[in-house]
Design an enzyme around this catalytic site. Structure first.
Site, PDB file in Angstrom:
ATOM      1  N   LYS A 221       0.817  -1.220   0.000  1.00 57.79           N
ATOM      2  CA  LYS A 221       0.000   0.000   0.000  1.00 57.79           C
ATOM      3  C   LYS A 221       0.845   1.262   0.000  1.00 57.79           C
ATOM      4  CE  LYS A 221      -4.497  -1.557   1.117  1.00 57.79           C
ATOM      5  NZ  LYS A 221      -5.588  -1.696   2.064  1.00 57.79           N
ATOM      6  N   ARG A 255      -3.776  -9.864   4.874  1.00 58.56           N
ATOM      7  CA  ARG A 255      -4.168  -9.965   3.456  1.00 58.56           C
ATOM      8  C   ARG A 255      -2.996  -9.460   2.638  1.00 58.56           C
ATOM      9  NH1 ARG A 255      -6.107  -6.590  -0.444  1.00 58.56           N
ATOM     10  NH2 ARG A 255      -7.702  -7.409  -1.853  1.00 58.56           N
TER      11      ARG A 255
HETATM   12  N1  HH2 Z   1      -7.649  -3.284   0.386  1.00 58.83           N
HETATM   13  C1  HH2 Z   1      -7.840  -3.472  -0.920  1.00 58.83           C
HETATM   14  C2  HH2 Z   1      -8.838  -4.331  -1.388  1.00 58.83           C
HETATM   15  N2  HH2 Z   1      -9.601  -5.028  -0.524  1.00 58.83           N
HETATM   16  N3  HH2 Z   1     -10.150  -5.614   1.701  1.00 58.83           N
HETATM   17  C3  HH2 Z   1      -9.963  -5.466   3.015  1.00 58.83           C
HETATM   18  N4  HH2 Z   1     -10.692  -6.175   3.894  1.00 58.83           N
HETATM   19  N5  HH2 Z   1      -9.027  -4.598   3.510  1.00 58.83           N
HETATM   20  C4  HH2 Z   1      -8.245  -3.839   2.696  1.00 58.83           C
HETATM   21  O1  HH2 Z   1      -7.440  -3.021   3.211  1.00 58.83           O
HETATM   22  C5  HH2 Z   1      -8.413  -3.986   1.284  1.00 58.83           C
HETATM   23  C6  HH2 Z   1      -9.400  -4.890   0.806  1.00 58.83           C
HETATM   24  C7  HH2 Z   1      -6.969  -2.750  -1.895  1.00 58.83           C
HETATM   25  O2  HH2 Z   1      -5.875  -3.556  -2.266  1.00 58.83           O
HETATM   26  P1  HH2 Z   1      -5.787  -4.418  -3.627  1.00 58.83           P
HETATM   27  O3  HH2 Z   1      -6.850  -5.465  -3.689  1.00 58.83           O
HETATM   28  O4  HH2 Z   1      -4.420  -4.958  -3.756  1.00 58.83           O
HETATM   29  O5  HH2 Z   1      -5.987  -3.357  -4.768  1.00 58.83           O
HETATM   30  P2  HH2 Z   1      -7.227  -2.910  -5.646  1.00 58.83           P
HETATM   31  O6  HH2 Z   1      -8.312  -2.449  -4.730  1.00 58.83           O
HETATM   32  O7  HH2 Z   1      -6.666  -1.802  -6.492  1.00 58.83           O
HETATM   33  O8  HH2 Z   1      -7.680  -4.097  -6.435  1.00 58.83           O
END
Ligand code: HH2
Length: 274
Positions: A221, A255
Site C-alpha cells: 500500500k 491480506r
Molecule cells: N484493500 C484493498 C482491497 N480489498 N479488503 C480489506 N478487507 N481490507 C483492505 O485493506 C483492502 C481490501 C486494496 O488492495 P488491492 O486489492 O491490492 O488493490 P485494488 O483495490 O486496487 O484491487
C-alpha cells in the site's frame, strides 16, 4: 482455542493466517492487468495455495484511490469463473465485493467468505451474508475510492474507526451472523493519511476483541511507498515489516500479495512468539 467459521471450514486462529490476494481486474494498484483473465487468475490462486495461503481473496473491482466502480455484470464476469474453478481447492475462497447480488452468487458458486470494504452497508448485504454460512470481513473506510484520499479527517482516528466497526459488528450480529463468522479490518489507506495509518497500526491492539478475528491489509500500500520511496513492485520488504508489526499487535489474518515470503516471515516470527 479461538477459530473463524468460514462456511464448512473452521480455521484455527492459534497462528496468524495468510489471505492471498487475487485481483481479476485490469486496474488494481499493484497488480492490475496481470490476472484479469479468469484462467490466469485461477492459476495464480493455485500458486498462492502452494505457497501456503490459508484463504484466497478474489476481487473483480479495484478500490484503489481514484478507481471507478464497475457494473454488476462486469464484476460477475470477472470473479464467478474463478470462484467456480477453485471449488474443492482445499482452502476457503473469499469474494471481495460490495454488491449483495454478487455475494449471494459467489456463495452459491463456492465462496465461503465475503470481504466487503463497505462493511455490509449496501441494502440487502447483511441479509445476503446472514442467509449463508459464510464468514464476513467488515472494513472501515471514509468516503469512497474516487475521492477518499483528498482530505481525510478525524478527531481521534482510532476511537472513530473502532466505534464504526463495533456498530457494524452489532448490526451483523443482529442480522443473525454469529461472532465467530465476523472479521473486522481498520481499512488501511481507505480515507486515511500517512499519520492516520501509522496511528492505527501503532494502536492496533485496541481493535482485538471487537469480533471473531482482526484482519489487516497493508501489502504494497501507499504508506509503504511513502515510507520507503519504492514503487508498488518493490514494496515486499516494507510489506513484510508491516505484516509482522500487525501480527505483533494482535492481527490474526494478513491480506497479502506475496504469500510465500510472508509465510516465511511469519514462521520465524511465530517460532519466537512461542
Ligand atoms: N484493500 C484493498 C482491497 N480489498 N479488503 C480489506 N478487507 N481490507 C483492505 O485493506 C483492502 C481490501 C486494496 O488492495 P488491492 O486489492 O491490492 O488493490 P485494488 O483495490 O486496487 O484491487
Amino acid at each position: 482455542m479461538p477459530f473463524l467459521q468460514c462456511g464448512k471450514f473452521q480455521l484455527s486462529l492459534a497462528r496468524p493466517l495468510v489471505m492471498g490476494v487475487v485481483n481479476v481486474t485490469p486496474d488494481s494498484f499493484s497488480d492490475g492487468g496481470l490476472y484479469s483473465d479468469p484462467g490466469h487468475a485461477s492459476a495464480h490462486a493455485r500458486r498462492l495455495i502452494a505457497e501456503g495461503a490459508d484463504i484466497l481473496d478474489i476481487g473483480g473491482e479495484s478500490t484503489r484511490p481514484g478507481a471507478l466502480p464497475v457494473t454488476l455484470d462486469e464484476e460477475r464476469r470477472r470473479v464467478l469463473p474463478v470462484i467456480e474453478a477453485l471449488a474443492g481447492c482445499g482452502v476457503p475462497v473469499s469474494v471481495d465485493t460490495q454488491k449483495p447480488e454478487l455475494m449471494r452468487e459467489a456463495v452459491a458458486a463456492g465462496a465461503s467468505m465475503v470481504n466487503d470494504v463497505n462493511a455490509l452497508a449496501a441494502a440487502g448485504a447483511l441479509e445476503a451474508v446472514a442467509d449463508s454460512a459464510a464468514a464476513v470481513c467488515l472494513m472501515h473506510k471514509q468516503g469512497d475510492p474516487r475521492t477518499m484520499q483528498a482530505n481525510p479527517r478525524y478527531t481521534d482516528v482510532v476511537r472513530e474507526v473502532k466505534a464504526f466497526l463495533a456498530q457494524r459488528v452489532r448490526a451483523a450480529e443482529a442480522a443473525g451472523i454469529a461472532r465467530e463468522r465476523i472479521v473486522v479490518d481498520p481499512g488501511f489507506g481507505f480515507g486515511k493519511s500517512l499519520d492516520h495509518n501509522l496511528e492505527l497500526l501503532r494502536r492496533l491492539g485496541e481493535f482485538t476483541g471487537l469480533a471473531g478475528a482482526l484482519l489487516v491489509a497493508l501489502s504494497r500500500k501507499s504508506l509503504i511507498g511513502t515510507l520507503t520511496g519504492r514503487d508498488t513492485g518493490e514494496r515486499l520488504a516494507g510489506s513484510i515489516a508491516a505484516a509482522l508489526a500487525a501480527v505483533g499487535r494482535g492481527a490474526q489474518i494478513v491480506r497479502v500479495h506475496d504469500v510465500a515470503a510472508t509465510r516465511d516471515a511469519l514462521r520465524v516470527w511465530s517460532a519466537l512468539a512461542g
